[in-house]
Design a protein around this motif. Structure first.
Motif, PDB file in Angstrom:
ATOM      1  N   THR A 169      38.564  47.080  45.595  1.00  0.00           N
ATOM      2  CA  THR A 169      38.982  46.168  44.629  1.00  0.00           C
ATOM      3  C   THR A 169      38.270  44.976  43.894  1.00  0.00           C
ATOM      4  O   THR A 169      38.947  44.157  42.920  1.00  0.00           O
ATOM      5  CB  THR A 169      40.893  46.252  44.731  1.00  0.00           C
ATOM      6  N   ASP A 170      37.967  44.529  44.828  1.00  0.00           N
ATOM      7  CA  ASP A 170      37.097  42.838  44.918  1.00  0.00           C
ATOM      8  C   ASP A 170      36.448  43.181  42.685  1.00  0.00           C
ATOM      9  O   ASP A 170      36.498  41.280  42.992  1.00  0.00           O
ATOM     10  CB  ASP A 170      36.021  42.720  45.721  1.00  0.00           C
ATOM     11  N   PRO A 171      35.641  44.086  42.098  1.00  0.00           N
ATOM     12  CA  PRO A 171      35.795  43.214  40.856  1.00  0.00           C
ATOM     13  C   PRO A 171      36.748  43.305  40.476  1.00  0.00           C
ATOM     14  O   PRO A 171      36.711  42.205  39.430  1.00  0.00           O
ATOM     15  CB  PRO A 171      35.046  45.043  40.506  1.00  0.00           C
ATOM     16  N   TYR A 172      37.350  43.625  40.335  1.00  0.00           N
ATOM     17  CA  TYR A 172      38.779  43.186  39.701  1.00  0.00           C
ATOM     18  C   TYR A 172      39.319  42.096  40.018  1.00  0.00           C
ATOM     19  O   TYR A 172      39.955  41.014  39.410  1.00  0.00           O
ATOM     20  CB  TYR A 172      40.075  44.191  39.605  1.00  0.00           C
ATOM     21  N   ARG A 173      39.626  41.912  41.905  1.00  0.00           N
ATOM     22  CA  ARG A 173      40.035  40.601  42.444  1.00  0.00           C
ATOM     23  C   ARG A 173      39.508  39.284  41.740  1.00  0.00           C
ATOM     24  O   ARG A 173      40.398  38.288  41.656  1.00  0.00           O
ATOM     25  CB  ARG A 173      40.676  40.991  43.591  1.00  0.00           C
ATOM     26  N   LEU A 174      37.938  39.261  41.699  1.00  0.00           N
ATOM     27  CA  LEU A 174      36.743  38.143  41.738  1.00  0.00           C
ATOM     28  C   LEU A 174      36.720  38.277  40.134  1.00  0.00           C
ATOM     29  O   LEU A 174      36.119  37.025  40.169  1.00  0.00           O
ATOM     30  CB  LEU A 174      36.157  38.728  42.905  1.00  0.00           C
ATOM     31  N   ALA A 175      36.765  38.686  39.407  1.00  0.00           N
ATOM     32  CA  ALA A 175      35.681  38.802  37.868  1.00  0.00           C
ATOM     33  C   ALA A 175      37.237  38.004  37.275  1.00  0.00           C
ATOM     34  O   ALA A 175      37.874  39.252  36.716  1.00  0.00           O
ATOM     35  CB  ALA A 175      35.702  39.923  37.324  1.00  0.00           C
ATOM     36  N   PRO A 176      36.731  37.163  36.614  1.00  0.00           N
ATOM     37  CA  PRO A 176      37.692  36.752  35.577  1.00  0.00           C
ATOM     38  C   PRO A 176      38.009  37.538  34.754  1.00  0.00           C
ATOM     39  O   PRO A 176      38.467  37.725  33.888  1.00  0.00           O
ATOM     40  CB  PRO A 176      36.742  35.085  35.075  1.00  0.00           C
ATOM     41  N   GLY A 177      37.152  38.556  33.490  1.00  0.00           N
ATOM     42  CA  GLY A 177      37.069  39.696  33.104  1.00  0.00           C
ATOM     43  C   GLY A 177      37.452  41.004  33.336  1.00  0.00           C
ATOM     44  O   GLY A 177      37.837  41.349  31.865  1.00  0.00           O
ATOM     45  N   ALA A 178      37.852  41.305  34.321  1.00  0.00           N
ATOM     46  CA  ALA A 178      38.561  42.267  35.419  1.00  0.00           C
ATOM     47  C   ALA A 178      39.792  42.077  34.402  1.00  0.00           C
ATOM     48  O   ALA A 178      40.651  41.926  35.008  1.00  0.00           O
ATOM     49  CB  ALA A 178      38.199  42.900  36.288  1.00  0.00           C
TER      50      ALA A 178
END
Length: 301
Positions: free
Chosen positions: A216-225
């Motif tokens: 889930t890190d790409p969602y938690r950490l990426a501003p564009g997710a």
């Protein structure tokens, strides 16, 4: 029966000469047999797969109005060349080459020329392919000193879908992984392109000490997710997206595949066709017995 699906034409391999790559870039192009102004989705496969994989997902996208382009990366089991020193960079170069030569690929498909809108482009990928797609969305790989590598984001890309994609590196990785796979050390700070992240809540990767939550890190950490779809009971194959009856599918479930098909199609459609409300409708119709959806405007802080 899906009444909205249309027949698909698919041509493979279409080879782009690549003398400096060690092997020509082989590509599959799939498209609906009807329609004009078709948007494009470039899909990056997981480690070891090829352009022949992921039919349950890519066939569905093509049948619902997208031109889907699938390269075979150099790490594929079908390519007998040594792996590049920087496989993540080689993979990103493959995707950029496809965008550069999109007109050539379109001409290779009978009846497709003149029906494609090259100004509407999304990228997607599964597993290592998710990190590859992420590079064009703004993800960067940190070097051993924590310095971000080159920015490979591409302004031609307007939306992304990352499926079962690795999370952050450092102490999230299992012992020895950073030495074996130094590219598993991303920073998501620059990933600002609108992106849907898809994970399975039973995806227990040997790459991490954190369990399924790592994905889930790409969602938690990426501003564009903007959104996170969690497939309940889904393992790394998310019910079977790598292929029809694929041996690596350990959680085969047509219902899981269907929810991934529907939600990713709706997200891509609304992002690439302004005014289309497919995503709003999909958000309201996710079956809570199959999946859970979080969005930036509803996710907990």
């Amino acid at each position: 029966m899906d009444v909205n699906a249309v027949p698909v034409v698919s041509v493979a391999p279409v080879s782009l000469p690549s003398p400096d790559r060690g092997h020509d870039l082989d590509v599959r192009v799939s498209a609906p047999v009807t329609g004009t102004g078709l948007p494009v989705v470039v899909f990056s496969h997981g480690f070891g797969s090829s352009l022949r994989g992921y039919g349950p997902l890519t066939d569905h996208w093509a049948a619902h109005g997208f031109v889907v382009v699938q390269p075979t990366h150099l790490d594929s089991r079908t390519v007998a060349v040594a792996s590049p020193a920087s496989p993540w960079r080689s993979r990103a170069d493959d995707l950029r080459r496809i965008l550069d030569d999109l007109a050539v690929l379109v001409r290779a498909v009978p009846g497709l020329e003149g029906r494609v809108d090259a100004g509407r482009v999304g990228v997607a990928g599964h597993s290592f392919g998710g990190q590859t797609a992420g590079l064009l969305l703004g993800l960067r790989v940190l070097d051993p000193d924590g310095v971000p590598g080159p920015d490979l984001s591409d302004a031609r890309v307007q939306v992304g879908v990352l499926l079962a994609t690795a999370g952050r590196g450092g102490d999230s990785l299992a012992p020895g992984m950073i030495e074996r796979m130094p590219w598993l050390n991303p920073t998501f700070d620059g990933l600002t392109t609108p992106t849907l992240v898809v994970v399975g809540d039973a995806d227990r990767s040997p790459l991490t000490v954190r369990g399924p939550e790592w994905m889930t890190d790409p969602y938690r950490l990426a501003p564009g997710a903007t959104d996170l779809l969690t497939v309940l009971g889904g393992e790394h194959s998310l019910g079977g997206i790598p292929g029809y009856e694929a041996a690596e599918t350990t959680d085969e479930d047509p219902a899981r595949v269907a929810v991934v098909q529907r939600t990713t199609t709706a997200y891509l459609r609304s992002a690439l066709e302004p005014g289309d409300d497919a995503w709003a409708r999909a958000r309201e119709s996710v079956d809570p017995a199959l999946a859970r959806l979080e969005s930036r405007d509803t996710a907990p802080a």
